[in-house]
Each structure stands twice: as C-alpha cells, then as structure tokens.
Design a protein around this motif. Structure first.
Motif, mmCIF file in Angstrom:
data_model
loop_
_atom_site.group_PDB
_atom_site.id
_atom_site.type_symbol
_atom_site.label_atom_id
_atom_site.label_comp_id
_atom_site.label_asym_id
_atom_site.label_seq_id
_atom_site.Cartn_x
_atom_site.Cartn_y
_atom_site.Cartn_z
ATOM 1 N N MET A 37 16.548 4.252 21.731
ATOM 2 C CA MET A 37 15.187 4.108 22.244
ATOM 3 C C MET A 37 15.170 4.174 23.758
ATOM 4 O O MET A 37 16.100 3.694 24.418
ATOM 5 N N VAL A 38 14.076 4.734 24.286
ATOM 6 C CA VAL A 38 13.776 4.667 25.711
ATOM 7 C C VAL A 38 12.475 3.889 25.868
ATOM 8 O O VAL A 38 11.468 4.193 25.216
ATOM 9 N N LYS A 39 12.494 2.888 26.748
ATOM 10 C CA LYS A 39 11.328 2.031 26.966
ATOM 11 C C LYS A 39 11.256 1.686 28.443
ATOM 12 O O LYS A 39 12.243 1.208 29.003
ATOM 13 N N PRO A 40 10.074 1.944 29.082
ATOM 14 C CA PRO A 40 8.865 2.599 28.599
ATOM 15 C C PRO A 40 9.078 4.101 28.440
ATOM 16 O O PRO A 40 10.098 4.647 28.829
ATOM 17 N N ALA A 41 8.043 4.767 27.934
ATOM 18 C CA ALA A 41 8.146 6.199 27.695
ATOM 19 C C ALA A 41 7.519 7.033 28.813
ATOM 20 O O ALA A 41 8.126 7.989 29.306
ATOM 21 N N LEU A 42 6.311 6.687 29.228
ATOM 22 C CA LEU A 42 5.495 7.598 30.029
ATOM 23 C C LEU A 42 6.126 7.942 31.375
ATOM 24 O O LEU A 42 6.119 9.100 31.798
ATOM 25 N N ALA A 95 10.638 6.695 21.342
ATOM 26 C CA ALA A 95 9.923 6.430 22.592
ATOM 27 C C ALA A 95 8.991 5.243 22.371
ATOM 28 O O ALA A 95 8.261 5.210 21.375
ATOM 29 N N TYR A 96 9.013 4.283 23.270
ATOM 30 C CA TYR A 96 8.109 3.129 23.178
ATOM 31 C C TYR A 96 6.979 3.323 24.192
ATOM 32 O O TYR A 96 7.183 3.220 25.395
ATOM 33 N N ASN A 97 5.801 3.619 23.660
ATOM 34 C CA ASN A 97 4.578 3.748 24.454
ATOM 35 C C ASN A 97 4.044 2.329 24.683
ATOM 36 O O ASN A 97 3.329 1.786 23.868
ATOM 37 N N VAL A 98 4.399 1.719 25.817
ATOM 38 C CA VAL A 98 4.319 0.273 25.973
ATOM 39 C C VAL A 98 2.923 -0.215 26.349
ATOM 40 O O VAL A 98 2.000 0.561 26.594
ATOM 41 N N SER A 99 2.816 -1.537 26.449
ATOM 42 C CA SER A 99 1.527 -2.204 26.598
ATOM 43 C C SER A 99 0.773 -1.779 27.850
ATOM 44 O O SER A 99 -0.446 -1.571 27.819
ATOM 45 N N GLY A 100 1.473 -1.658 28.981
ATOM 46 C CA GLY A 100 0.786 -1.262 30.206
ATOM 47 C C GLY A 100 0.216 0.139 30.118
ATOM 48 O O GLY A 100 -0.878 0.420 30.628
ATOM 49 N N GLU A 101 0.945 1.035 29.453
ATOM 50 C CA GLU A 101 0.462 2.396 29.248
ATOM 51 C C GLU A 101 -0.792 2.380 28.372
ATOM 52 O O GLU A 101 -1.750 3.119 28.611
ATOM 53 N N TYR A 102 -0.770 1.531 27.362
ATOM 54 C CA TYR A 102 -1.921 1.376 26.462
ATOM 55 C C TYR A 102 -3.120 0.814 27.209
ATOM 56 O O TYR A 102 -4.234 1.349 27.149
ATOM 57 N N SER A 103 -2.905 -0.274 27.938
ATOM 58 C CA SER A 103 -4.023 -0.980 28.571
ATOM 59 C C SER A 103 -4.680 -0.164 29.670
ATOM 60 O O SER A 103 -5.902 -0.228 29.859
ATOM 61 N N MET A 104 -3.889 0.619 30.393
ATOM 62 C CA MET A 104 -4.482 1.466 31.439
ATOM 63 C C MET A 104 -5.465 2.469 30.836
ATOM 64 O O MET A 104 -6.560 2.680 31.365
#
Length: 334
Positions: free
Chosen positions: A254-259, A278-287
């Motif tokens: 896994m790679v975290k974060p992804a973006l 790929a982990y599309n993480v919380s900050g990427e989601y919230s933005m």
C-alpha cells in the motif's frame, strides 16, 4: 508520418469511440469502504470534518453494511473507537474488542463481504502512538520514544485476535520495522497461514490525515509520528520499505496517502508484481467535499478523475471514503 495523415482527434469523436479505446477503467471491484465502529448503542454520528462519514455502534452497523453490499462493494476496512484506552492499547487485541465484535457481526450477516482489519494501536492507546512508548519529561514537557521491538508483540496479538474473529485480510498500518515478518510468523503459528497481509508498506507522515484523527480519536498526545512514518520528501526510501515487506511476506503493498504520491505508486508498480493498494485518505476526501459544498467544483467529475489517476498510476485496489458514491455513479453510468 505526421499531420495531416495522423489525426489523434479521430479517436475522440464520439462517446462510443472514446469508450472503445479507453485505457483505464474504474469498477466497483476496485474499492474498499472504510468504516468507523464505536462503542455504545444507538450511535450514528456524522464526523464533522468528513461529511457523509459516520461513527456506527454495533447496533447501527447493519444498515451501513447492507448498503455497501447492495452497491456491490467487495470489502470494508474496519477502524475501532474503544470505550477505554490504556498505555499498551490492550483493547486492540481483546477478544471482545470493538473491531473483533464488528468483524463477527459483519461476517454473520454477510459472509462473502471481505473484512479488512486495520492492525495498529493508535486508536487504542491513551498516548495516541502506534506502539508502546517510553515516556519521560524534558523541560517540563512530556516526551516519549516509540519502542519498536516491544511493540511487535502487541501487533502480533492484535493481528491474531482479528483473524480469530473472522477478518479476511490483516492490514498493519503501524510502520514499525519488521512488522510484516512478525505478524506473518504470528498468524502462521496460530493456524492462519492462509490469511493475507495487506501491508501499509509506504505510509508517509502526512498532513492529509487530519480528519481521520478526529474520526478515529487517534491524535498523538505528545510529539508526532515522524520517527516511524516516512518523510514526504523521500521516494527511494519508499522502495526500501516496500522491498523489506515483500521479503518479509507481504501479500499486498500500500501507498498512503495516494494523491500527492502518484510517483510512488508508479515506482512500486514498476518494481513489484504484488497487488498494489492506494489509500485515498481523509484529507483528500474532505477537501473535495468542502469545495463541492461551496459549489466550486463538480464533485462527481473530480472524484472520478482522482480515482482514475490512482489506477492509472498503478493501483489495483483503492481504499476510499468515496467508495459508496463512486459505486452509485458507476451504476448510473450504465
């Protein structure tokens, strides 16, 4: 041969042609939906920094899981918020721990839904770090060192307890040296040699985790995680981390974060043939959610482009809080 004989726009002239030559395709089978399970009853509380994401108690969990199954999402990733915490995170490996209870409930309701158990201690320790710590005082401030080797034993106990509860995949996210080797040996010794390890091989000390720390109540009480999570400036180090995990027996990387780390995804894809997450993480989601709520962006178009980018960079699997939304959009697209 060049223009005018070569006209690249010929393959862009219609929806049908564009679909026929499309190189990268998203499907619902690509997604894992994270779930936050909390102690208590009657809990379904929206996480303020993650619109559309909730804490669920065991008695409200069924509705969420039913929706995930009906959308065709093949797997969930479980995070637990325990009733109490201590210095070693003992509820992480307790037989009646919140993740263990949630796993048993989900598997009893939907045996074919894959349960991925996040294997870490940060949600369960009173200091918020991912392992045991040695604390001391310096200049009037509490400081601490995260103890690598001593933490491995606790992580093995956690992984084995999660497997006993019925988890299909163990996903250790702690970034201790040697964690894959220790967990693989512990699972094998306990009779779980067929349980795969989805290793958080390349986990950066990222600013994109902020909303998750609210969701999981896992912010460090002192210091930070930079002594065990990776420096975002480094890429060759990611190759060393992943190579160690492959040698120690990881089944997925896994790679975290992804973006912000698409280059790392591509590098691992080029170097290893294991399934890549790929982990599309919380900050990427919230933005994205915040900008969409302001009307500044087209959420569906932005999310689709982000997830396509992760797959194009080499990801086989995407952990994303957008999984349910993306599954609906894919269904509507048909």
């Amino acid at each position: 041969m060049g223009f005018p004989a070569v006209r690249h726009r010929r393959l862009r002239q219609s929806v049908g042609i564009r679909g026929l030559v499309r190189e990268t395709v998203l499907t619902v089978d690509d997604f894992i939906q994270p779930i936050f399970v909390a102690s208590g009853t009657g809990v379904k509380n929206e996480i303020s920094s993650m619109p559309g994401v909730y804490h669920f108690s065991l008695d409200t969990l069924e509705e969420e899981v039913k929706e995930i199954v009906e959308l065709g999402i093949p797997a969930v990733l479980l995070f637990g918020i325990p009733e109490s915490k201590d210095s070693i995170g003992s509820s992480a490996f307790a037989e009646e721990g919140i993740v263990q209870q949630a796993t048993r409930k989900i598997k009893s309701l939907y045996p074919d839904l894959l349960v991925v158990a996040d294997t870490c201690l940060c949600e369960f320790t009173d200091h918020g770090h991912c392992g045991m710590v040695h604390t001391y005082e310096r200049d009037g401030h509490v400081c601490g060192d995260v103890l690598n080797d001593e933490s491995l034993d606790l992580l093995v106990k956690t992984a084995v307890s999660q497997a006993k509860a019925g988890a299909d995949i163990i996903a250790p996210s702690n970034m201790m040296d040697g964690f894959v080797q220790a967990i693989r040996a512990g699972l094998d010794e306990a009779g779980f040699s067929n349980i795969p390890i989805m290793s958080y091989s390349v986990k950066y000390a990222s600013a994109f985790y902020g909303p998750f720390r609210e969701a999981a109540d896992s912010a460090p009480q002192f210091g930070d995680r930079k002594t065990y999570q990776m420096d975002p400036a480094n890429v060759r180090e990611a190759l060393r981390e992943a190579e160690s995990d492959v040698q120690e027996g990881a089944d997925m990387l896994m790679v975290k974060p992804a973006l912000a780390f698409m280059d790392v995804l591509r590098m691992l894809r080029d170097q290893f043939d294991l399934p890549l997450v790929a982990y599309n993480v919380s900050g990427e989601y919230s933005m994205v959610k915040a900008a969409a709520q302001m009307g500044w962006i087209n959420e569906r178009a932005i999310v689709t482009e982000m997830l396509l980018g992760m797959k194009r960079a080499g990801a086989d699997i995407i952990i994303t809080y957008f999984a349910k939304d993306a599954a609906r959009w894919l269904r509507e697209g048909k």
